[in-house]
Design an enzyme around this catalytic site. Structure first.
Site, PDB file in Angstrom:
ATOM      1  N   ARG F  88       0.830  -1.218   0.000  1.00 31.30           N
ATOM      2  CA  ARG F  88       0.000   0.000   0.000  1.00 31.30           C
ATOM      3  C   ARG F  88       0.857   1.257   0.000  1.00 31.30           C
ATOM      4  O   ARG F  88       0.518   2.254  -0.628  1.00 31.30           O
ATOM      5  CB  ARG F  88      -0.938   0.011   1.206  1.00 31.30           C
ATOM      6  CG  ARG F  88      -1.998  -1.076   1.218  1.00 31.30           C
ATOM      7  CD  ARG F  88      -2.799  -1.152  -0.042  1.00 31.30           C
ATOM      8  NE  ARG F  88      -3.827  -2.188   0.043  1.00 31.30           N
ATOM      9  CZ  ARG F  88      -3.628  -3.491  -0.141  1.00 31.30           C
ATOM     10  NH1 ARG F  88      -2.422  -3.949  -0.418  1.00 31.30           N
ATOM     11  NH2 ARG F  88      -4.640  -4.328  -0.055  1.00 31.30           N
ATOM     12  N   GLU F  91       2.148   1.699  -3.394  1.00 29.51           N
ATOM     13  CA  GLU F  91       1.074   2.201  -4.248  1.00 29.51           C
ATOM     14  C   GLU F  91       0.886   3.708  -4.082  1.00 29.51           C
ATOM     15  O   GLU F  91       0.613   4.419  -5.049  1.00 29.51           O
ATOM     16  CB  GLU F  91      -0.212   1.448  -3.889  1.00 29.51           C
ATOM     17  CG  GLU F  91      -1.394   1.774  -4.767  1.00 29.51           C
ATOM     18  CD  GLU F  91      -2.594   0.920  -4.369  1.00 29.51           C
ATOM     19  OE1 GLU F  91      -2.494  -0.325  -4.411  1.00 29.51           O
ATOM     20  OE2 GLU F  91      -3.636   1.492  -3.991  1.00 29.51           O
ATOM     21  N   SER F 114      14.523  15.618   1.641  1.00 30.70           N
ATOM     22  CA  SER F 114      15.552  14.651   2.031  1.00 30.70           C
ATOM     23  C   SER F 114      14.944  13.415   2.690  1.00 30.70           C
ATOM     24  O   SER F 114      13.993  13.520   3.474  1.00 30.70           O
ATOM     25  CB  SER F 114      16.527  15.307   3.006  1.00 30.70           C
ATOM     26  OG  SER F 114      17.522  14.376   3.377  1.00 30.70           O
TER      27      SER F 114
END
Lengths: 147, 147, 147, 147, 147, 147, 147, 147, 147, 147
Positions: F88, F91, F114
């Site tokens: 997830r 994704e 960063s």
């Protein structure tokens, strides 16, 4: 222009005119297997064969010349085919690959079955439990030699 | 312990004792193609077949049980095989894949040639220009249906 | 012209006219699952089905012929789908794959569940905690046989 | 020690003792689908479930603790499965993926079918033309929302 | 026409007219995060939102309809992003992935943090040693359940 | 011996003794996020921190030295994670990646957020519709400069 | 229109007019290294720099605007470069990567050498055994911190 | 035994004894860069250098012989490095690769900068805004010639 | 316009006019191997060589300039070539790669055979058992040096 | 036991005893190229050759049998080699691949240069500007035939 343009023109004309590979092969005077591979951009035609295909598909002189140029071979868009029909063949290589290797080596020793000096025949076998696809592959054995 | 351990034990014993797949298949009572695939971890044995292999390769009772468990299939270490003999088969799928697809669909319509209801026969054909490997593949045609 | 062009024409017309796949399937006279796969370039139409689609989407005769040609199957642009909805299905295969294998083998022995002699039904289940998607898959069992 | 060691011990014991997943699941008191996924290292046990499995497979106390740890999920050795049975499921995702997406979106709008709030049932359907594998998948619909 | 054509038209117009995502979002009446994802082809608009974007970017009626169609999601050209800014996010997933997993499981048990019932806020934090980017992610926890 | 051996020893001891990352972090005197990453082989300890962990997990002097060596980072076995929870997150990067990029550039100009001068906080938010995972990420902005 | 179109226009004009990067950089007033990266679509121009390039390459106003938009970075067509000159740099990372890592950590502790707060200088060193390419890279050290 | 075994023994001893690469290089009498690459299995030692390392790390005679065998080079576990420090170098190649190529060709013509006749120097530069890593790479230019 | 456009124009003209690489090389005054590589977009021409090719293939002045620009090298569409002729060369590297490495190191010590200061000659050897392709490769040995 | 175990034993003994491939080949009575490939697990020995190697490397009878079994070929750990010496050969295939293809087809027509009926000779050529590696490859031409 490249060979792929000629392949696409041939496939487009075949669909538009409702031709079969078998009838095209009969005009070319070769097997349906080799002729289909030629039309799909995998083999190289003689000028006579190119002329026959030129008539069938209304190819220009330049397009006929491309059929006589040795193509960059390989007909699949991905290393592992997604199409169920072609995947079954890949699966045969994956599941039976080491079996094929063992049996050819047991019979012939170290070497390979050529994919160049090679022919293939595809036919239908009637069967009351469901018809079968029969394929005969024949390739020359090429032994490794010491040197 | 897993199926792979049994496969490695079988291959080690086969090399140490100088056996051939053909003689092993004769004892198992099946074709050399199917028997080799079984020994290489791709097929599932009956308890009788496992007992025969157990005697040939001195397998324990637990090892014979593993031969009767359906294996996770796939015999190649990489998606594109590096071994020249097996690569030639992959090359046939790559160069002739779309040709095979066109000709089976032309003869049978939409569907596939099964790699499950499938058999294979590998034999030597003598040829003065160099012996050939002949392979016959036979797979049931399975049509797509509407639903 | 290729099948993808026809697919794109169908999708463009569908968006422009605000059609639903269910209404298209009702006119074609097949399930919404199969009809959608047909329109997205995965299945092959009869000439009657192609004519129905031709009327809905104003397809030319040639475009209707393309619908009757067996397509190169595979509907995703990458091996691992990026779209979240489709990925969940991929994940089901990844997490539950060996479970599915064990259970089918335990029930049937060695073989596969066909993805060709196969059907699928997708429906909504109302649920006060949030509605559910229900899917039924049905595939013929194909046993491995010794040979 | 890690979860994989426990999984291998369970599978080895299951083969050696000839157990079925269905009988194991009956003792655990859950479905055969979920129990198999648990034993194959994909799910997490309660201490009571771990104790039941501990008795069946002669697991130590530490091994039972590992069953209660959330595992790193994913049960396949390669992204594209080589095993024919599992590949057919991958093929369903590949061939029908966009169809599933279209139909779920048509019914529910933008969102996904959960692979977490999810269940699965696998059963045999007798059929004179060859028995069938039937699978029912049920997942909660989760809509995308604006924010 | 497809969604990607609309996305490209929007980006080209945004550059030519020097607009900011924040001003576009204010007109749409949603957050800048969600509105940008919508314009980049990842989300689905209501007809009202499509009309607002249609006025800003001079979209035709058909283009506005495409904004209301659920898109095939995924915004990156390669699985591993080459762009340094996006790569740093990929690196966070790679380096901290198992840490995130452990901590969510320790707090919640087995399950996932939803990427669908999810929101995100990006803002600047002034800092004399160099300003910072602050991001807040919020996703619903979805537990695995036995079945 | 290498860092991975120390990581495995820590995880094995944690499971055997039923410890939580939160209690370990309290003894180390750092956040639970950073301490977990340290124990999973992604971060580097001071000698004091190594001594604390050495007492908790009964590490030898040499093992404590390994905790003070900068590790080769990267905690996932595959480029695309198979575990659903971790996927997830992947994704989110895939779907929202270009959105994140656009918004940070609009606010800051060319540069990156960063992943080194970076911190993260994970917490539970109670919610009657289902509890939520809240994550706060904070990373310094690093501008590209001309040279 | 996109940034890539501008890059291609710049390269085409540079070849047609026989310009050098060094002379272009002199007009822009920056180093040849940074200016080349800007022209190849990796960096972002100020409006003044865009105007200078606009005059040199006859860019329209809209094309100059694209030079001021932060680009999606990444200049190579494949993950592992095929071009021999660029491959040698990839080989340095592959062969010397762990060496570089060890030495920077030995000198600085845990952290990275920034590729953003970074500069590079490429020059020729005459050598009777064959001239040498000298490159100086300078990047700020960014330490990991506990949190 | 292979070279990798020797590399692991050297690293384990270095950690256990708290040595620095700089002190090891001083005893070997070469730069710290080359000596580290040698110890990490990328370079080949003379028998004298192997003897010095043998004393430092208590290597057997056979282990010293392995240091004198040309190794199979390549020090990273994945084509695209996951470690953040090493990735930044990969990113430099990816973002600046075409820039480097253009500038070397502009100065030298067609050819490459050698990664074999090559040397590297890594040093710290103090800077009140944060110390910098400075790297000097020097490789012989090798021109392509007509033939 | 880019170098690839010039390559395609050259190949199209060569097919249309039925030219051979050998005759083209004779006019350019270089070997057929180098000249073919130049025409296929892998090498860099002098202005005189570009003028000769310009006359043969009717290239414009701008197209001739592109032949004098160092190209981005690499002539194959996939990392593992699908074309059978080129694959055999890849297979030689795969099967004999470690052999070649051992023998060159045994003769020369640590270093490489240059692919830049390199030449190649391809010729036919008549043989009653089937003609042979003979290839002579000659590359300068470049030793690794300590630094 | 497998072939790889025998390969590792041979390499370990060769390093420990300081042997050269050339002296081993002289005892086997074949070229140094073929003999090295045999010892590295790529070729198949006769029982006489296995006995000679058995004496040199103190191989057991079973190990000598493994040398007579056809191996699974492929000597490289990755599809694209990381070792600089072997990579240069891969680069030759990548840069010159299409050139080689064009010239062999121009001379011989459609077909391949065999990698099976193949031999290779590697030698040193003294040169005041730096010694050269000379390699002669000779492979039988195998024409594609119509069928």
């Amino acid at each position: 222009m490249n060979r792929n343009d000629v392949t696409e023109k041939i496939i487009t004309a075949k669909v538009a005119n409702g031709l079969t590979w078998e009838s095209i092969a009969a005009k070319v005077g070769q097997s349906k297997e080799w002729t289909t591979a030629l039309c799909l951009g995998q083999m190289t035609a003689t000028s006579e064969q190119a002329a026959v295909l030129g008539e069938i598909f209304e190819l220009t002189g330049e397009e006929q010349k491309w059929l006589q140029i040795v193509p960059y071979k390989g007909s699949l868009p991905t290393a592992i085919p997604t199409d169920p029909l072609i995947y079954r063949w890949y699966e045969v290589v994956n599941v039976y690959g080491t079996t094929i290797k063992e049996l050819i080596h047991e019979e012939f020793g170290d070497g390979i079955m050529s994919a160049i000096d090679f022919k293939m025949d595809i036919s239908r076998e009637s069967d009351p439990k469901g018809d079968r696809v029969n394929v005969v592959l024949s390739g020359k054995f090429l032994p490794y030699k010491t040197f």
